[in-house]
Scaffold this motif. Structure first.
Motif, PDB file in Angstrom:
ATOM      1  N   LEU A   1      11.982 100.878  53.351  1.00 45.99           N
ATOM      2  CA  LEU A   1      11.718 100.718  54.779  1.00 45.99           C
ATOM      3  C   LEU A   1      12.570  99.620  55.409  1.00 45.99           C
ATOM      4  N   SER A   2      13.308  98.906  54.588  1.00 48.87           N
ATOM      5  CA  SER A   2      14.186  97.861  55.131  1.00 48.87           C
ATOM      6  C   SER A   2      15.434  98.456  55.768  1.00 48.87           C
ATOM      7  N   ILE A   3      15.533  99.784  55.760  1.00 50.08           N
ATOM      8  CA  ILE A   3      16.712 100.445  56.328  1.00 50.08           C
ATOM      9  C   ILE A   3      16.897 100.104  57.804  1.00 50.08           C
ATOM     10  N   ILE A   4      15.777  99.782  58.479  1.00 50.28           N
ATOM     11  CA  ILE A   4      15.849  99.452  59.903  1.00 50.28           C
ATOM     12  C   ILE A   4      16.731  98.230  60.135  1.00 50.28           C
ATOM     13  N   PHE A   5      16.878  97.368  59.098  1.00 48.14           N
ATOM     14  CA  PHE A   5      17.672  96.150  59.231  1.00 48.14           C
ATOM     15  C   PHE A   5      19.110  96.329  58.747  1.00 48.14           C
ATOM     16  N   ALA A   6      19.446  97.526  58.301  1.00 45.52           N
ATOM     17  CA  ALA A   6      20.830  97.789  57.914  1.00 45.52           C
ATOM     18  C   ALA A   6      21.719  97.713  59.150  1.00 45.52           C
ATOM     19  N   PRO A   7      22.917  97.141  59.025  1.00 43.67           N
ATOM     20  CA  PRO A   7      23.781  96.957  60.209  1.00 43.67           C
ATOM     21  C   PRO A   7      24.029  98.238  60.996  1.00 43.67           C
ATOM     22  N   GLN A   8      24.229  99.343  60.291  1.00 43.88           N
ATOM     23  CA  GLN A   8      24.527 100.592  60.998  1.00 43.88           C
ATOM     24  C   GLN A   8      23.328 101.117  61.781  1.00 43.88           C
ATOM     25  N   ILE A   9      22.129 100.622  61.481  1.00 46.00           N
ATOM     26  CA  ILE A   9      20.928 101.007  62.214  1.00 46.00           C
ATOM     27  C   ILE A   9      20.560  99.945  63.239  1.00 46.00           C
ATOM     28  N   LEU A  10      20.558  98.687  62.795  1.00 42.92           N
ATOM     29  CA  LEU A  10      20.094  97.599  63.660  1.00 42.92           C
ATOM     30  C   LEU A  10      21.036  97.332  64.826  1.00 42.92           C
ATOM     31  N   LEU A  11      22.324  97.386  64.575  1.00 45.63           N
ATOM     32  CA  LEU A  11      23.281  97.051  65.635  1.00 45.63           C
ATOM     33  C   LEU A  11      23.200  98.009  66.832  1.00 45.63           C
ATOM     34  N   PRO A  12      23.128  99.335  66.617  1.00 45.64           N
ATOM     35  CA  PRO A  12      22.965 100.216  67.784  1.00 45.64           C
ATOM     36  C   PRO A  12      21.678  99.945  68.561  1.00 45.64           C
ATOM     37  N   ILE A  13      20.574  99.627  67.844  1.00 45.35           N
ATOM     38  CA  ILE A  13      19.317  99.329  68.533  1.00 45.35           C
ATOM     39  C   ILE A  13      19.453  98.048  69.344  1.00 45.35           C
ATOM     40  N   LEU A  14      20.116  97.025  68.759  1.00 43.58           N
ATOM     41  CA  LEU A  14      20.337  95.791  69.502  1.00 43.58           C
ATOM     42  C   LEU A  14      21.253  96.035  70.699  1.00 43.58           C
ATOM     43  N   GLY A  15      22.202  96.968  70.537  1.00 46.72           N
ATOM     44  CA  GLY A  15      23.060  97.327  71.668  1.00 46.72           C
ATOM     45  C   GLY A  15      22.251  97.920  72.816  1.00 46.72           C
ATOM     46  N   LEU A  16      21.269  98.764  72.476  1.00 48.35           N
ATOM     47  CA  LEU A  16      20.387  99.311  73.501  1.00 48.35           C
ATOM     48  C   LEU A  16      19.567  98.199  74.164  1.00 48.35           C
ATOM     49  N   CYS A  17      19.163  97.205  73.369  1.00 52.04           N
ATOM     50  CA  CYS A  17      18.423  96.064  73.929  1.00 52.04           C
ATOM     51  C   CYS A  17      19.277  95.315  74.954  1.00 52.04           C
ATOM     52  N   VAL A  18      20.550  95.137  74.620  1.00 51.86           N
ATOM     53  CA  VAL A  18      21.465  94.451  75.543  1.00 51.86           C
ATOM     54  C   VAL A  18      21.619  95.258  76.835  1.00 51.86           C
ATOM     55  N   LEU A  19      21.742  96.566  76.713  1.00 53.87           N
ATOM     56  CA  LEU A  19      21.858  97.408  77.907  1.00 53.87           C
ATOM     57  C   LEU A  19      20.596  97.319  78.761  1.00 53.87           C
ATOM     58  N   ALA A  20      19.430  97.283  78.110  1.00 51.48           N
ATOM     59  CA  ALA A  20      18.176  97.178  78.855  1.00 51.48           C
ATOM     60  C   ALA A  20      18.062  95.833  79.552  1.00 51.48           C
TER      61      ALA A  20
ATOM     62  N   LEU B   1      20.623  93.961  80.553  1.00 53.52           N
ATOM     63  CA  LEU B   1      21.747  93.705  81.451  1.00 53.52           C
ATOM     64  C   LEU B   1      21.351  93.650  82.928  1.00 53.52           C
ATOM     65  N   PRO B   2      20.553  94.602  83.444  1.00 54.43           N
ATOM     66  CA  PRO B   2      20.161  94.508  84.859  1.00 54.43           C
ATOM     67  C   PRO B   2      19.402  93.225  85.182  1.00 54.43           C
ATOM     68  N   ILE B   3      18.590  92.738  84.234  1.00 53.52           N
ATOM     69  CA  ILE B   3      17.843  91.491  84.453  1.00 53.52           C
ATOM     70  C   ILE B   3      18.808  90.321  84.571  1.00 53.52           C
ATOM     71  N   VAL B   4      19.807  90.281  83.669  1.00 51.55           N
ATOM     72  CA  VAL B   4      20.793  89.193  83.693  1.00 51.55           C
ATOM     73  C   VAL B   4      21.608  89.236  84.978  1.00 51.55           C
ATOM     74  N   LEU B   5      22.033  90.435  85.384  1.00 49.04           N
ATOM     75  CA  LEU B   5      22.835  90.559  86.603  1.00 49.04           C
ATOM     76  C   LEU B   5      22.051  90.110  87.835  1.00 49.04           C
ATOM     77  N   LYS B   6      20.784  90.463  87.898  1.00 48.91           N
ATOM     78  CA  LYS B   6      19.957  90.017  89.027  1.00 48.91           C
ATOM     79  C   LYS B   6      19.821  88.513  89.043  1.00 48.91           C
ATOM     80  N   ALA B   7      19.655  87.922  87.857  1.00 49.92           N
ATOM     81  CA  ALA B   7      19.510  86.461  87.773  1.00 49.92           C
ATOM     82  C   ALA B   7      20.798  85.775  88.218  1.00 49.92           C
ATOM     83  N   VAL B   8      21.960  86.319  87.801  1.00 48.41           N
ATOM     84  CA  VAL B   8      23.251  85.723  88.170  1.00 48.41           C
ATOM     85  C   VAL B   8      23.477  85.857  89.673  1.00 48.41           C
ATOM     86  N   ARG B   9      23.176  87.022  90.239  1.00 44.77           N
ATOM     87  CA  ARG B   9      23.362  87.215  91.682  1.00 44.77           C
ATOM     88  C   ARG B   9      22.420  86.331  92.466  1.00 44.77           C
TER      89      ARG B   9
END
Length: 243
Positions: free
Chosen positions: A209-228, A230-238
């Motif tokens: 079950l540690s597969i969720i922490f494998a780079p090929q799995i975790l990195l895309p999920i973290l990328g989705l987190c960054v996309l989610a 992003l609008p919050i960060v942009l609003k804060a900067v503006r």
């Protein structure tokens, strides 16, 4: 002269569903912790497969119903249920059944919390001053991004992600949509692990079950987190530039 006042519902009556969930969750934590296990699934796998083959539609409905109850009452075994969905129904459509059951269960506990406490808490937060009100406003202004973020971040417990939106006045449709889509990536990973349980059982091993922490799995999920986020960060900067 007729009484034109409207009787307020008993607050304890409104809290009954939430109290029932808490009681069942407490009982289930002790009564089911040794029952809903990987070993139980391994022992009963042949019977489950036979039942699925003989009654496919009934098996699907029963599986989604059990998954919904596990999530709605915060019972142990949600991860096992996800693996079982992959084992019984393959990665697809197993992931659809898993996400459907999880979403229905999440909606159940969300509605119980919102009906029992959420509406009153949200009103008090809106009427308050200072930090509490700013938190409420921040969530309202970035509702979709925040909801997707708490679903995608692996560190946020699932039951917390079900309760917090209810307590800050999130609408049901926004909660349901972001839950269904937001849990899809992680659920897909564990459903695929479940789909390979046949070979794991044959070797007498337990799934990794540690597969969720494998780079090929975790990195895309973290990328989705960054996309989610992003609008919050942009609003804060503006907002800072506009000050």
């Amino acid at each position: 002269m007729p009484d034109t006042t409207t009787a307020r519902p008993n607050p304890w009556l409104r809290r009954l569903p939430l109290i029932a969930i808490a009681v069942v969750a407490l009982i289930g934590a002790f009564a089911l912790r040794d029952t809903l296990t990987f070993e139980t699934l391994a022992r009963n796998r042949e019977r489950l497969l036979a039942f699925r083959d003989a009654n496919y539609l009934l098996a699907v409905v029963a599986f989604i119903g059990v998954y919904t109850a596990i999530v709605a009452f915060s019972l142990p075994g949600a991860l096992l249920a996800t693996l079982t969905g992959g084992f019984l129904f393959a990665t697809f459509p197993g992931v659809v059944y898993n996400v459907t059951g999880a979403t229905l269960g999440a909606v159940g506990i969300f509605l119980a919390a919102k009906w029992g406490l959420g509406n009153r808490l949200a009103a008090r937060m809106s009427a308050s001053d200072g930090m509490v009100k700013r938190i409420k406003q921040g969530i309202d202004e970035n509702r979709w991004s925040m909801l997707f973020l708490i679903r995608l971040v692996p560190a946020v417990p699932f039951f917390v992600a079900n309760l917090v939106p209810a307590f800050v006045g999130v609408p049901l449709y926004a909660f349901a949509v972001t839950t269904f889509l937001g849990i899809m990536p992680g659920t897909l990973v564990f459903t695929s692990v479940g789909a390979g349980l046949g070979e794991v059982f044959a070797r007498g091993e337990t799934p990794d079950l540690s597969i969720i922490f494998a780079p090929q799995i975790l990195l895309p999920i973290l990328g989705l987190c960054v996309l989610a986020a992003l609008p919050i960060v942009l609003k804060a900067v503006r907002g800072k530039k506009g000050v």
